[in-house]
Motif scaffolding. Structure first.
Motif, mmCIF file in Angstrom:
data_model
loop_
_atom_site.group_PDB
_atom_site.id
_atom_site.type_symbol
_atom_site.label_atom_id
_atom_site.label_comp_id
_atom_site.label_asym_id
_atom_site.label_seq_id
_atom_site.Cartn_x
_atom_site.Cartn_y
_atom_site.Cartn_z
ATOM 1 N N ASP A 1 0.847 -1.197 0.000
ATOM 2 C CA ASP A 1 0.000 0.000 0.000
ATOM 3 C C ASP A 1 0.887 1.253 0.000
ATOM 4 N N TYR A 2 1.086 1.846 -1.166
ATOM 5 C CA TYR A 2 1.931 3.034 -1.258
ATOM 6 C C TYR A 2 1.245 4.269 -0.687
ATOM 7 N N THR A 3 -0.064 4.261 -0.667
ATOM 8 C CA THR A 3 -0.782 5.361 -0.031
ATOM 9 C C THR A 3 -0.487 5.390 1.465
ATOM 10 N N ALA A 4 -0.465 4.200 2.074
ATOM 11 C CA ALA A 4 -0.148 4.121 3.502
ATOM 12 C C ALA A 4 1.295 4.546 3.767
ATOM 13 N N LEU A 5 2.206 4.147 2.884
ATOM 14 C CA LEU A 5 3.610 4.538 3.053
ATOM 15 C C LEU A 5 3.765 6.048 2.937
ATOM 16 N N THR A 6 3.069 6.638 1.976
ATOM 17 C CA THR A 6 3.123 8.087 1.784
ATOM 18 C C THR A 6 2.534 8.815 2.988
ATOM 19 N N ARG A 7 1.425 8.300 3.494
ATOM 20 C CA ARG A 7 0.795 8.908 4.661
ATOM 21 C C ARG A 7 1.729 8.837 5.873
ATOM 22 N N TYR A 8 2.410 7.711 6.036
ATOM 23 C CA TYR A 8 3.345 7.570 7.148
ATOM 24 C C TYR A 8 4.490 8.569 7.017
ATOM 25 N N ALA A 9 4.991 8.746 5.798
ATOM 26 C CA ALA A 9 6.047 9.734 5.579
ATOM 27 C C ALA A 9 5.569 11.121 5.989
ATOM 28 N N GLU A 10 4.364 11.465 5.598
ATOM 29 C CA GLU A 10 3.824 12.792 5.931
ATOM 30 C C GLU A 10 3.681 12.958 7.437
ATOM 31 N N GLU A 11 3.271 11.891 8.132
ATOM 32 C CA GLU A 11 3.163 11.959 9.586
ATOM 33 C C GLU A 11 4.516 12.232 10.244
#
Length: 388
Positions: free
Chosen positions: A73-83
């Motif tokens: 899930d790249y959306t989840a990875l991107t969201r984690y980066a933003e966090e």
């Protein structure tokens, strides 16, 4: 730039992108030495990158490497980066570790293998779409080891065909960054061996294709700052891969082997507008040796790039131009040497203090206890490193 406030503003706005693979186990073709606490997955790599950004304040972007950083899930990875206060930088393709690519990837004699390689590159663009990455970074190990092994010009045709297909797939705000390397693993011919070959392909492709300058990928004695100045003049410098080399592609910490060269490069960057946002040059690190602790080593590279940048910003441009116009060789060289010999660490400490950061990021990180915490907490599982 003599205005100290302007120098500080430029240093505060600088962005240095760190590589996900710089946080995992890595090494040479002879041995990878595993280290305690290295990340076990891409999420932990981002967590380590966040430590670098927290202590330096200038490293909010992280390059990913596919398939080393493949997730469901790249959306989840991107969201984690933003966090974590980060964002995804360049997506790096990998068409050099599959058995099918022994004789090349996009330049392979077999069209089935070429298709497989091109599909991987197109898949990386899909990941760019999912993560918001602006850049697709391409490096090809393709080449030959023996005279007569393959058609040299024919391989350029195959390369151009694959690049054109991937270029057409890019979105309006996405770029293709084409790296080059003089030799290794191919030793007779390399299909993209130098900046001129990369530049020629990028010119043919169009404005979204730009050249990557890796500071470890040149013949000994190459004047890299000339290449930088030329590409900036042509609007074709897309990114750096900063590292150090003593002999070839050593991938050591940036500024460790030849800090004067890094300063000379940054002088051309500053002089030719490479720090300006509209130039859109991506200042990436590309280090992956096997003996140093990962997070502190990346912090050291970031601060080394900062120091070279600060010295370049302190060059008296007016005095330099006057000396050059009058043909005063010694005076012109002296202007550069005065800036290079300036101890900019107090200036950078002030900049960090004004940003609310610790004045010495390397010492502050070592004192934080994070290295000991990750060594104790990341037990079990497969460490995500070289070839993972």
């Amino acid at each position: 730039m003599s205005d100290v406030s302007a120098v500080k503003a430029a240093l505060k706005s600088q962005v240095i992108e760190t590589p996900s693979w710089g946080y995992g186990n890595s090494g040479t073709r002879f041995k990878v030495f595993a280290q305690p606490g290295v990340p076990r997955d891409p999420f932990e790599k981002l967590a380590d990158a966040a430590q670098v950004h927290a202590y330096t304040g200038v490293a909010p972007k992280v390059s990913l490497h596919i398939p080393w950083d493949r997730v469901e899930d790249y959306t989840a990875l991107t969201r984690y980066a933003e966090e974590l206060g980060l964002r995804i930088g360049a997506i790096n393709s990998n068409v050099f570790q599959d058995d099918d690519f022994k004789l090349g990837s996009v330049t392979h004699p077999d069209p089935k293998v070429r298709r497989k390689a091109t599909e991987h590159l197109l898949g990386c663009v899909d990941i760019m779409d999912a993560t918001g990455s602006p850049d697709l970074k391409l490096w090809f190990s393709d080449g030959t080891n023996y005279p007569g092994q393959d058609d040299i010009a024919g391989r350029q045709d195959r390369l151009a065909e694959a690049l054109a297909e991937v270029y057409e797939r890019l979105g309006d705000d996405q770029r293709m960054l084409l790296e080059y390397k003089l030799f290794e693993p191919a030793f007779y011919t390399t299909d993209v061996p130098d900046w001129g070959t990369s530049y020629a392909h990028c010119l043919t492709l169009g404005p979204k294709a730009k050249v990557v300058v890796d500071t470890g990928h040149h013949a000994p004695g190459t004047n890299i700052e000339f290449i930088v100045a030329f590409l900036l003049r042509e609007g074709k410098l897309g990114a750096f891969d900063f590292n150090s080399r003593f002999y070839a592609d050593d991938d050591l910490m940036a500024g460790a082997a030849d800090p004067f060269q890094l300063f000379r490069i940054m002088h051309e960057v500053v002089k030719n507008g490479g720090l300006e946002p509209e130039t859109d040059v991506n200042f990436m690190l590309d280090q992956c040796h096997n003996i140093e602790a990962k997070i502190p080593a990346v912090i050291r590279s970031v601060t080394n790039v900062q120091e070279a940048t600060a010295k370049a910003l302190l060059i008296d441009a007016e005095a330099l131009a006057d000396a050059q116009r009058s043909g005063d060789v010694l005076a012109a060289n002296g202007v550069l040497m005065d800036a290079f010999n300036t101890d900019v660490r107090p200036l950078l400490a002030e900049v960090r203090g004004e940003l609310g950061l610790r004045r010495d990021p390397f010492a502050a990180y070592l004192a934080s206890g994070n290295q000991e915490r990750i060594a104790a907490g990341r037990v079990g599982g497969e460490q995500a490193g070289w070839g993972a």
